[in-house]
Design an enzyme around this catalytic site. Structure first.
Site, mmCIF file in Angstrom:
data_model
loop_
_atom_site.group_PDB
_atom_site.id
_atom_site.type_symbol
_atom_site.label_atom_id
_atom_site.label_comp_id
_atom_site.label_asym_id
_atom_site.label_seq_id
_atom_site.Cartn_x
_atom_site.Cartn_y
_atom_site.Cartn_z
ATOM 1 N N LYS A 14 0.820 -1.216 0.000
ATOM 2 C CA LYS A 14 0.000 0.000 0.000
ATOM 3 C C LYS A 14 0.854 1.266 0.000
ATOM 4 C CE LYS A 14 -1.077 1.193 4.888
ATOM 5 N NZ LYS A 14 -0.358 0.253 5.758
ATOM 6 N N HIS B 181 1.826 -3.915 14.807
ATOM 7 C CA HIS B 181 2.401 -2.794 14.056
ATOM 8 C C HIS B 181 2.470 -1.636 15.043
ATOM 9 C CE1 HIS B 181 3.251 0.294 11.200
ATOM 10 N NE2 HIS B 181 3.044 -0.457 10.137
ATOM 11 N N GLU C 163 6.905 -6.128 8.075
ATOM 12 C CA GLU C 163 6.126 -5.581 6.959
ATOM 13 C C GLU C 163 6.525 -4.131 6.678
ATOM 14 O OE1 GLU C 163 2.141 -8.071 8.366
ATOM 15 O OE2 GLU C 163 2.338 -5.947 8.786
HETATM 16 C C1 PLP Z 1 0.684 0.216 6.448
HETATM 17 C C2 PLP Z 1 1.083 -1.087 7.008
HETATM 18 C C3 PLP Z 1 2.425 -1.469 6.992
HETATM 19 C C4 PLP Z 1 3.554 -0.566 6.518
HETATM 20 O O1 PLP Z 1 3.871 0.374 7.480
HETATM 21 P P1 PLP Z 1 5.167 1.326 7.343
HETATM 22 O O2 PLP Z 1 5.044 2.214 8.517
HETATM 23 O O3 PLP Z 1 5.071 2.041 6.045
HETATM 24 O O4 PLP Z 1 6.368 0.467 7.419
HETATM 25 C C5 PLP Z 1 2.735 -2.734 7.456
HETATM 26 N N1 PLP Z 1 1.791 -3.572 7.925
HETATM 27 C C6 PLP Z 1 0.482 -3.241 7.964
HETATM 28 C C7 PLP Z 1 -0.503 -4.219 8.469
HETATM 29 C C8 PLP Z 1 0.087 -1.978 7.517
HETATM 30 O O5 PLP Z 1 -1.202 -1.638 7.574
#
Ligand code: PLP
Length: 419
Positions: free
Chosen positions: A79, A208, A282
């Site tokens: 994304k 996260h 991620e």
């Molecule tokens: C948006 C998102 C990410 C990426 O986050 P960054 O801060 O850009 O590294 C990873 N995992 C999930 C589930 C997300 O929604």
């Protein structure tokens, strides 16, 4: 990786192969700015905004990741920026992918990536998308509610699950995710039991800490919380968990060095007794942000005493939506290709307080105010570095200005110049 050096793998990648990749010398006068200049001069008729993707930066960041977080396999969160050449490069370097929808899974599979390199990391999925994941063999997802367990049991019962925790501390993140996702501590045991009763396999834990986290030590607390869930599952007599997903939240630069230090020490402290543990992450922003530079054309100007006002052909409803949604601050560098080709970067010129507007007819569409810029003219350019994260991916076509039509030119900067 598909054999050969990382850059060879990237140049053969889907989305890259067959396209022109300009060679750059990093940090020299022949850097991104001069490539932008040469594109502008060669294609005088081109006035549309465009991106430069520096694949050398991607290769370097990948090396940096592997060096600092050797045991953590990245699943790039698409994304953040789904540009096809960028995705192809990430795939060629050996990254997995974090997808949140059917459309994202389709674009990753279209690169020839096998479904076992995809995590469907959206804790709340539409049933039709779950059915699609089952059909194409994407067999790892996250959940944080009983309703999600019911849907997965019904449509994709062989899917393996990670329980998504709300991180204990969002570390003053630019974009906290805790208000929307993640099981609370008291919800964990009932959710594990419900998944177990539904005969679903909960194979690990994910979290996260929030996107653009400022205080990297929050990874430590989140990894400790994950370990407590591994223990709780053991006490419930569930099969031993074996995946820890530490999510995103990384920024290229000093923050990453700091975060990786906290992560490695926490892994040692809490998971040293789990030799078969698979650790994944991620990252989105980490790989995308610094790899892209945006060039925009000045399409209008107004002078009010000292104040200079410029209109450019990308803005808040396009790439710069990051100012609103990602709480980003952007930087604009002048490129006076049209009005002063002898000194296009405007060295030593007087600066004026300037406003930069986007092209749409909404006053909200204001990119910069009080920004110091030299005197520029219609048909000159403004260059925005570090524009790869949450920019084009969330832009709209409002007022007929199509973010999706912005073209990306590929480059490869070679810091050691051995190629
Ligand atoms: C948006 C998102 C990410 C990426 O986050 P960054 O801060 O850009 O590294 C990873 N995992 C999930 C589930 C997300 O929604």
């Amino acid at each position: 990786m598909a054999g050969g050096s990382p850059i060879q793998a990237v140049l053969r990648a889907r989305g890259v192969k067959g396209k022109k990749v300009s060679n750059l010398k990093r940090g020299s006068k022949e850097g991104v700015t001069s490539l932008i200049q040469s594109i502008i001069t060669k294609k005088q008729e081109v006035k549309d905004p465009f991106y430069i993707l520096d694949l050398g930066v991607v290769v370097d960041l990948f090396k940096k990741w592997s060096h600092h977080l050797e045991k953590v396999q990245p699943f790039y969160a698409i994304k953040c920026n789904p540009e096809p050449a960028f995705l192809g490069a990430m795939a060629a370097l050996g990254s997995g992918f974090d997808c949140a929808s059917r459309g994202e899974i389709e674009s990753v599979l279209a690169l020839g990536v096998s479904p076992d390199r995809i995590i469907y990391a959206n804790p709340c999925k539409a049933e039709s998308h779950i059915k699609y994941a089952a059909n194409v063999g994407v067999n790892l997802t996250t959940f944080d509610s009983r309703e999600e367990i019911d849907k997965i049991r019904r449509w994709h019962p062989q899917c393996e699950l990670l329980i998504r925790l709300k991180a204990p501390d969002d570390g003053a993140a630019r974009c906290p995710l805790g208000p929307k996702y993640g099981a609370l501590p008291e919800e964990v045991v009932p959710l594990l039991q419900a998944a177990n009763d539904a005969r679903l396999a909960v194979v690990g834990v994910s979290f996260h800490v929030g996107s653009g986290v400022m205080r990297s030590q929050v990874f430590h607390g989140a990894i400790a919380a994950a370990k407590a869930v591994f223990n709780a599952a053991g006490q419930l007599g569930m099969p031993h968990m074996h995946i820890l997903n530490i999510g995103g939240g990384f920024t290229a630069g000093a923050q990453f060095d700091e975060a990786s230090g906290f992560i490695n020490s926490a892994l040692l402290q809490y998971f040293a007794d789990e030799p078969s543990l698979k650790v994944i992450a991620e990252p989105g922003r980490f790989f995308a942000e610094t790899a892209f530079t945006l060039a925009t054309n000045i399409i209008g100007k107004r002078v009010r005493e000292e104040l200079r006002e410029y209109w450019i052909n990308d803005g808040i409803y396009g790439s710069m939506n990051c100012i609103l949604y990602d709480h980003a601050s952007v930087n604009a560098l002048p490129l006076a290709c049209s009005s002063d080709s002898d000194n296009p970067t405007c060295q030593g010129k007087k600066r004026y307080p300037s406003t930069v507007f986007g092209p749409t007819c909404d006053a909200l569409d204001t990119v910069l105010t009080g920004h110091q810029l030299p005197e520029l003219h219609v048909n000159d350019w403004l260059v925005f570095p570090n524009m790869g994260a949450y920019t084009a991916s969330a832009g709209s076509n409002f007022n007929g200005f199509a973010t999706s039509a912005i073209c990306t030119y590929l480059a490869y900067s070679n810091p050691f110049q051995h190629e």
